[in-house]
Design an enzyme around this catalytic site. Structure first.
Site, PDB file in Angstrom:
ATOM      1  CE1 TYR A  55      -3.082  -2.968   0.101  1.00 26.18           C
ATOM      2  CE2 TYR A  55      -4.029  -2.002   2.343  1.00 26.18           C
ATOM      3  CZ  TYR A  55      -4.085  -2.698   0.136  1.00 26.18           C
ATOM      4  OH  TYR A  55      -5.276  -3.929   0.861  1.00 26.18           O
ATOM      5  N   GLY A 214     -13.301   1.828  -4.763  1.00 22.13           N
ATOM      6  CA  GLY A 214     -13.130   3.669  -4.840  1.00 22.13           C
ATOM      7  C   GLY A 214     -13.746   3.995  -5.537  1.00 22.13           C
TER       8      GLY A 214
HETATM    9  N1  LIG Z   1      -6.668  -8.628  -0.085  1.00 23.38           N
HETATM   10  C1  LIG Z   1      -6.441  -7.862  -1.293  1.00 23.38           C
HETATM   11  O1  LIG Z   1      -6.178  -7.686  -2.041  1.00 23.38           O
HETATM   12  C2  LIG Z   1      -7.522  -6.677  -0.999  1.00 23.38           C
HETATM   13  C3  LIG Z   1      -7.777  -5.505  -2.439  1.00 23.38           C
HETATM   14  C4  LIG Z   1      -8.490  -4.584  -1.430  1.00 23.38           C
HETATM   15  C5  LIG Z   1      -8.867  -3.693  -0.366  1.00 23.38           C
HETATM   16  N2  LIG Z   1      -8.300  -4.186   0.487  1.00 23.38           N
HETATM   17  C6  LIG Z   1      -8.542  -3.850   1.455  1.00 23.38           C
HETATM   18  O2  LIG Z   1      -9.451  -3.605   1.900  1.00 23.38           O
HETATM   19  C7  LIG Z   1      -9.415  -2.282   2.193  1.00 23.38           C
HETATM   20  C8  LIG Z   1     -10.964  -1.372   1.571  1.00 23.38           C
HETATM   21  O3  LIG Z   1     -10.691  -1.349   0.314  1.00 23.38           O
HETATM   22  P1  LIG Z   1     -11.026  -0.699  -0.752  1.00 23.38           P
HETATM   23  O4  LIG Z   1     -10.383   0.968   0.027  1.00 23.38           O
HETATM   24  O5  LIG Z   1     -11.098  -1.330  -2.036  1.00 23.38           O
HETATM   25  O6  LIG Z   1     -13.046  -0.465  -0.554  1.00 23.38           O
HETATM   26  P2  LIG Z   1     -14.265   0.665   0.218  1.00 23.38           P
HETATM   27  O7  LIG Z   1     -13.891   0.072   1.726  1.00 23.38           O
HETATM   28  O8  LIG Z   1     -15.134  -0.631  -0.192  1.00 23.38           O
HETATM   29  O9  LIG Z   1     -13.836   1.316  -0.406  1.00 23.38           O
HETATM   30  C9  LIG Z   1     -13.182   2.910   0.243  1.00 23.38           C
HETATM   31  C10 LIG Z   1     -14.022   4.115  -0.488  1.00 23.38           C
HETATM   32  O10 LIG Z   1     -14.934   3.923   0.385  1.00 23.38           O
HETATM   33  C11 LIG Z   1     -15.408   5.435   0.731  1.00 23.38           C
HETATM   34  N3  LIG Z   1     -16.081   5.846   1.402  1.00 23.38           N
HETATM   35  C12 LIG Z   1     -15.568   4.781   2.970  1.00 23.38           C
HETATM   36  N4  LIG Z   1     -16.564   5.451   4.242  1.00 23.38           N
HETATM   37  C13 LIG Z   1     -17.358   6.050   3.424  1.00 23.38           C
HETATM   38  C14 LIG Z   1     -18.675   7.219   3.369  1.00 23.38           C
HETATM   39  N5  LIG Z   1     -19.058   7.415   5.392  1.00 23.38           N
HETATM   40  N6  LIG Z   1     -19.610   7.465   2.798  1.00 23.38           N
HETATM   41  C15 LIG Z   1     -19.016   7.283   1.952  1.00 23.38           C
HETATM   42  N7  LIG Z   1     -18.142   6.807   1.136  1.00 23.38           N
HETATM   43  C16 LIG Z   1     -17.028   6.302   2.089  1.00 23.38           C
HETATM   44  C17 LIG Z   1     -13.579   6.034   0.825  1.00 23.38           C
HETATM   45  O11 LIG Z   1     -13.780   7.348   0.794  1.00 23.38           O
HETATM   46  P3  LIG Z   1     -12.406   8.612   1.460  1.00 23.38           P
HETATM   47  O12 LIG Z   1     -11.494   7.856   0.467  1.00 23.38           O
HETATM   48  O13 LIG Z   1     -12.412   9.712   0.646  1.00 23.38           O
HETATM   49  O14 LIG Z   1     -12.923   8.594   2.512  1.00 23.38           O
HETATM   50  C18 LIG Z   1     -13.224   5.129  -0.284  1.00 23.38           C
HETATM   51  O15 LIG Z   1     -13.094   5.443  -1.882  1.00 23.38           O
HETATM   52  C19 LIG Z   1      -8.464  -1.724   2.084  1.00 23.38           C
HETATM   53  O16 LIG Z   1      -8.088  -0.828   2.748  1.00 23.38           O
HETATM   54  C20 LIG Z   1      -7.550  -2.597   1.874  1.00 23.38           C
HETATM   55  O17 LIG Z   1      -7.153  -3.101   3.227  1.00 23.38           O
HETATM   56  C21 LIG Z   1      -7.964  -5.294   0.381  1.00 23.38           C
END
Ligand SMILES: NC(=O)c1ccc[n+]([C@@H]2O[C@H](COP(=O)([O-])OP(=O)(O)OC[C@H]3O[C@@H](n4cnc5c(N)ncnc54)[C@H](OP(=O)(O)O)[C@@H]3O)[C@@H](O)[C@H]2O)c1
Length: 291
Positions: A55, A214
């Site tokens: 990350y 995202g």
């Molecule tokens: N193992 C893997 O291969 C893998 C792959 C992807 C992700 N991950 C893990 O999963 C975590 C989350 O995944 P992700 O970031 O892909 O997806 P997510 O958590 O589903 O989506 C993140 C997005 O949601 C938005 N958000 C958060 N809270 C919100 C709210 N209350 N209202 C509106 N929008 C909101 C954020 O906006 P802002 O940024 O503007 O706050 C961000 O752009 C990552 O941080 C990582 O730790 C793991």
């Protein structure tokens, strides 16, 4: 906040953890803001933080998110020993691309570097980021088992795996957790039986991209079913979706990311939100357009 075991052989953590990814990839906020976002999550009761060595922006920035988390924990006034950190190895970022490299020697080096970045003697949960199809899966898992025997990691996790791969890993060592994608747009973790298998075995299922990631997350506020439930129940569409994810199995945890304090606090709200059967069903039956 509600708690569930992190996974097999591991203690309870908050059902909503914090996913650190968006604090360190393209579009990331300044570091002071990022530290405040992590503090806001911890203050809201999150006791699990998910990160990864990759990350970051590219190969010259590896460990950015882990260093940030170490900094945030070092400056947080709350009980540090109640917070578990989950990191990952097995991917690389040449020129910013995401590629797999889960050769045993590479995993060992990655783990050593993560120990330094996180400023710990032992990593709580070390996850294989994804199977590397150039390397026998058993060799990658075997490297994690060795790191565990040496005391460098406490529990072993897998990510982006099938039920067959979980079973293959269990033949070599104890699998504490599995981290796969799960949100209303992408339900393959349910359809392929991974969530059910984890529930049966007491393996923690860490739902990643729990609100769609995202791009798709931005579609939630306009979704008609979520709009209706949101105005009836007084929770954000985002929190409703997290509650739906948590309802998919007894060992499911969610690790949403966020770049603002308001977003991370809203995610934490979902940790105490239980949907009625009818409301859960309404989200399950709804169509979520991925285009
Ligand atoms: N193992 C893997 O291969 C893998 C792959 C992807 C992700 N991950 C893990 O999963 C975590 C989350 O995944 P992700 O970031 O892909 O997806 P997510 O958590 O589903 O989506 C993140 C997005 O949601 C938005 N958000 C958060 N809270 C919100 C709210 N209350 N209202 C509106 N929008 C909101 C954020 O906006 P802002 O940024 O503007 O706050 C961000 O752009 C990552 O941080 C990582 O730790 C793991």
């Amino acid at each position: 906040m509600r708690q569930r075991p992190l996974g097999r052989g591991a203690p309870p953590v908050s059902v909503v953890g914090y996913g650190g990814m968006h604090l360190s990839i393209a579009g990331r906020p300044p570091e002071d803001v990022a530290v405040r976002v992590i503090h806001a999550g911890l203050d809201a009761g999150m006791t699990l933080i998910d990160t990864a060595d990759v990350y970051c922006l590219d190969q010259n920035d590896v460990g950015h998110n882990e260093r940030l988390i170490a900094r945030a924990l070092g400056t947080w006034g709350g009980p540090r020993d109640r917070v578990l950190i989950a990191t990952k190895g097995g991917m690389i970022r040449p020129d910013g691309r995401w590629e797999r490299d889960a050769r045993p020697e590479r995993l060992r080096r990655a783990c050593e570097r993560s120990l330094q970045a996180l400023k710990v003697d032992r990593i709580d949960l070390y996850q294989l980021h994804a199977p590397d199809h150039q390397v026998p899966f058993e060799d990658s898992v075997g490297a994690l088992v060795e790191l565990q025997r040496e005391g460098k990691i406490r529990w072993i996790g897998l990510s982006n795996v099938s039920v067959a791969e979980i079973k293959a890993a269990e033949a070599i060592g104890e699998v504490a957790t599995v981290q796969n994608r799960l949100n209303p747009f992408f339900r393959e973790a349910i359809e392929t039986g991974v969530v059910r298998y984890c529930g049966e075995r007491g393996i923690g299922f860490l739902a990643y991209s729990p609100t769609g990631g995202g791009r798709l997350t931005k579609k939630l506020p306009a979704h008609p079913v979520l709009q209706r439930l949101s105005s009836e129940l007084g929770f954000s569409p985002h929190a409703l979706v997290l509650a739906w994810v948590l309802a998919q199995g007894p060992s499911v945890l969610a690790i949403p990311s966020a770049r603002t304090e308001a977003h991370v606090r809203d995610s934490a709200v979902a940790g105490d939100l239980t949907l009625s059967d009818a409301d859960r069903w309404a989200i399950s039956e709804a169509h979520f357009d991925r285009s």
